[in-house]
Design a protein around this motif. Structure first.
Motif, PDB file in Angstrom:
ATOM      1  N   TRP A 140      -8.294   0.152  -4.226  1.00  0.00           N
ATOM      2  CA  TRP A 140      -8.447  -0.654  -3.025  1.00  0.00           C
ATOM      3  C   TRP A 140      -7.734  -1.981  -3.233  1.00  0.00           C
ATOM      4  CZ3 TRP A 140     -11.367  -5.269  -2.569  1.00  0.00           C
ATOM      5  CH2 TRP A 140     -12.118  -5.626  -3.695  1.00  0.00           C
ATOM      6  N   LYS A 185       0.627   4.399  -2.777  1.00  0.00           N
ATOM      7  CA  LYS A 185       0.296   5.726  -2.254  1.00  0.00           C
ATOM      8  C   LYS A 185       1.357   6.743  -2.683  1.00  0.00           C
ATOM      9  CE  LYS A 185      -0.884   7.877   2.187  1.00  0.00           C
ATOM     10  NZ  LYS A 185      -1.032   7.623   3.640  1.00  0.00           N
ATOM     11  N   ASP A 244      -6.618  -0.080   4.108  1.00  0.00           N
ATOM     12  CA  ASP A 244      -7.740   0.690   3.564  1.00  0.00           C
ATOM     13  C   ASP A 244      -7.440   1.188   2.153  1.00  0.00           C
ATOM     14  OD1 ASP A 244      -9.582   0.501   5.647  1.00  0.00           O
ATOM     15  OD2 ASP A 244      -8.615   2.098   6.782  1.00  0.00           O
ATOM     16  N   ILE A 290      -6.946   3.844  -1.036  1.00  0.00           N
ATOM     17  CA  ILE A 290      -6.286   5.132  -1.177  1.00  0.00           C
ATOM     18  C   ILE A 290      -6.962   5.894  -2.306  1.00  0.00           C
ATOM     19  CG2 ILE A 290      -4.073   4.427  -0.223  1.00  0.00           C
ATOM     20  CD1 ILE A 290      -3.027   4.029  -3.047  1.00  0.00           C
ATOM     21  N   ARG A 330       0.806  -1.216   0.000  1.00  0.00           N
ATOM     22  CA  ARG A 330       0.000   0.000   0.000  1.00  0.00           C
ATOM     23  C   ARG A 330       0.846   1.276   0.000  1.00  0.00           C
ATOM     24  NH1 ARG A 330      -2.529   3.516   3.735  1.00  0.00           N
ATOM     25  NH2 ARG A 330      -4.699   4.073   3.239  1.00  0.00           N
ATOM     26  N   ALA A 341     -10.614   6.521   6.806  1.00  0.00           N
ATOM     27  CA  ALA A 341     -10.079   5.203   6.449  1.00  0.00           C
ATOM     28  C   ALA A 341      -8.571   5.302   6.285  1.00  0.00           C
ATOM     29  CB  ALA A 341     -10.724   4.702   5.162  1.00  0.00           C
ATOM     30  N   GLU A 342      -7.878   5.340   7.420  1.00  0.00           N
ATOM     31  CA  GLU A 342      -6.427   5.530   7.400  1.00  0.00           C
ATOM     32  C   GLU A 342      -5.650   4.274   7.763  1.00  0.00           C
ATOM     33  OE1 GLU A 342      -8.395   7.587   9.405  1.00  0.00           O
ATOM     34  OE2 GLU A 342      -8.577   9.244   7.960  1.00  0.00           O
ATOM     35  N   TYR A 347      -1.143   9.611  -4.009  1.00  0.00           N
ATOM     36  CA  TYR A 347      -2.459   9.429  -3.423  1.00  0.00           C
ATOM     37  C   TYR A 347      -2.426   9.662  -1.911  1.00  0.00           C
ATOM     38  CZ  TYR A 347      -5.162   7.695  -7.447  1.00  0.00           C
ATOM     39  OH  TYR A 347      -5.857   7.588  -8.619  1.00  0.00           O
ATOM     40  N   ALA A 348      -3.591   9.626  -1.291  1.00  0.00           N
ATOM     41  CA  ALA A 348      -3.708   9.900   0.140  1.00  0.00           C
ATOM     42  C   ALA A 348      -4.731   8.954   0.753  1.00  0.00           C
ATOM     43  CB  ALA A 348      -4.142  11.349   0.363  1.00  0.00           C
ATOM     44  N   ASP A 349      -4.779   8.951   2.088  1.00  0.00           N
ATOM     45  CA  ASP A 349      -5.806   8.181   2.783  1.00  0.00           C
ATOM     46  C   ASP A 349      -7.163   8.818   2.554  1.00  0.00           C
ATOM     47  OD1 ASP A 349      -3.926   6.442   3.936  1.00  0.00           O
ATOM     48  OD2 ASP A 349      -3.586   7.807   5.620  1.00  0.00           O
ATOM     49  N   GLU A 350      -8.185   7.980   2.471  1.00  0.00           N
ATOM     50  CA  GLU A 350      -9.551   8.473   2.401  1.00  0.00           C
ATOM     51  C   GLU A 350     -10.004   8.905   3.785  1.00  0.00           C
ATOM     52  OE1 GLU A 350     -13.692   7.031   0.274  1.00  0.00           O
ATOM     53  OE2 GLU A 350     -12.277   5.525   0.983  1.00  0.00           O
TER      54      GLU A 350
END
Length: 230
Positions: A161, A132, A148, A150, A128, A143-144, A137-140
């Motif tokens: 996902w 990322k 989870d 991104i 992951r 949902a970190e 990209y970043a955490d939603e």
């Protein structure tokens, strides 16, 4: 009090307005005749939301259509307040002679949809961080965790996902597409895909998702919110 809604309640609350529930958000595409008209629609939606726009409203303006998205950033999902705002925005746009209806109803190529990429992995937490970093990209929101999904913080790319594998599957493409469609359009899209040479791999989990494949076995899951509330 603002309350988070499940898929069935959110979908039912806005169905008659033309908004659709997709992956924790309410979405509608408003056809317009010009960029100037598109800006007018966007400005009216922002004015309706007022100070709440930042925490609820996302707008994608294009020359011939405006995509409006409502989702509570605080709850990472659709709330009763998002439903209220959808009603208010639809009323305001009717005052401009426009309707918040799925684009397909106006003869446009398709309605709203969301595309996700799914990566099959043995060690989700291990891969992951790479995805990322390389995609920026970043955490939603909300949902970190290390397993989870991104997301693109600018909203330009599809969410990614990770699907847990029990054993390596070298004989199969380990990346597949997830296409989230309005629940009342999924079957027609599936029919078109099958008529175009695709095949149905599985409908065991329908209407939550159907698995389709092209002639070489590359897969796509057509998903809806239905069958996920339980």
């Amino acid at each position: 009090m603002e309350t988070k809604l499940n898929g069935s309640r959110a979908s039912e609350a806005v169905a008659d307005l033309g908004w659709r529930f997709l992956l924790g958000s309410l979405r509608t595409a408003v056809p317009v005749g010009s960029p100037a008209r598109a800006i007018e629609v966007a400005a009216r939606a922002v004015a309706v939301c007022g100070d709440e726009a930042e925490g609820h409203l996302i707008i994608d303006v294009r020359p011939r259509r405006v995509l409006l998205v409502l989702q509570s950033s605080a709850h990472a999902g659709v709330t009763t307040r998002d439903v209220d705002l959808a009603h208010q925005i639809s009323t305001a746009l009717r005052g401009l002679g426009l309707r918040t209806e799925p684009e397909i109803a106006t003869g446009a190529p398709r309605s709203v949809q969301l595309l996700e990429l799914a990566i099959d992995a043995l060690d989700i937490a291990g891969i992951r961080p790479f995805w990322k970093a390389v995609l920026g990209y970043a955490d939603e929101a909300g949902a970190e965790g290390p397993r989870d999904p991104i997301v693109d913080p600018l909203g330009q790319g599809p969410a990614i996902w990770f699907q847990q594998m029990d054993a390596p599957r070298p004989q199969r493409n380990r990346i597949h597409l997830d296409l989230s469609l309005p629940h009342d359009e999924a079957l027609s899209r599936i029919g078109e895909a099958l008529a175009a040479g695709g095949r149905l791999v599985s409908e065991e989990r329908a209407p939550a998702f159907w698995v389709l494949a092209d002639r070489e076995g590359n897969e796509v899951c057509v998903t809806t919110w239905q069958g996920r509330d339980g």
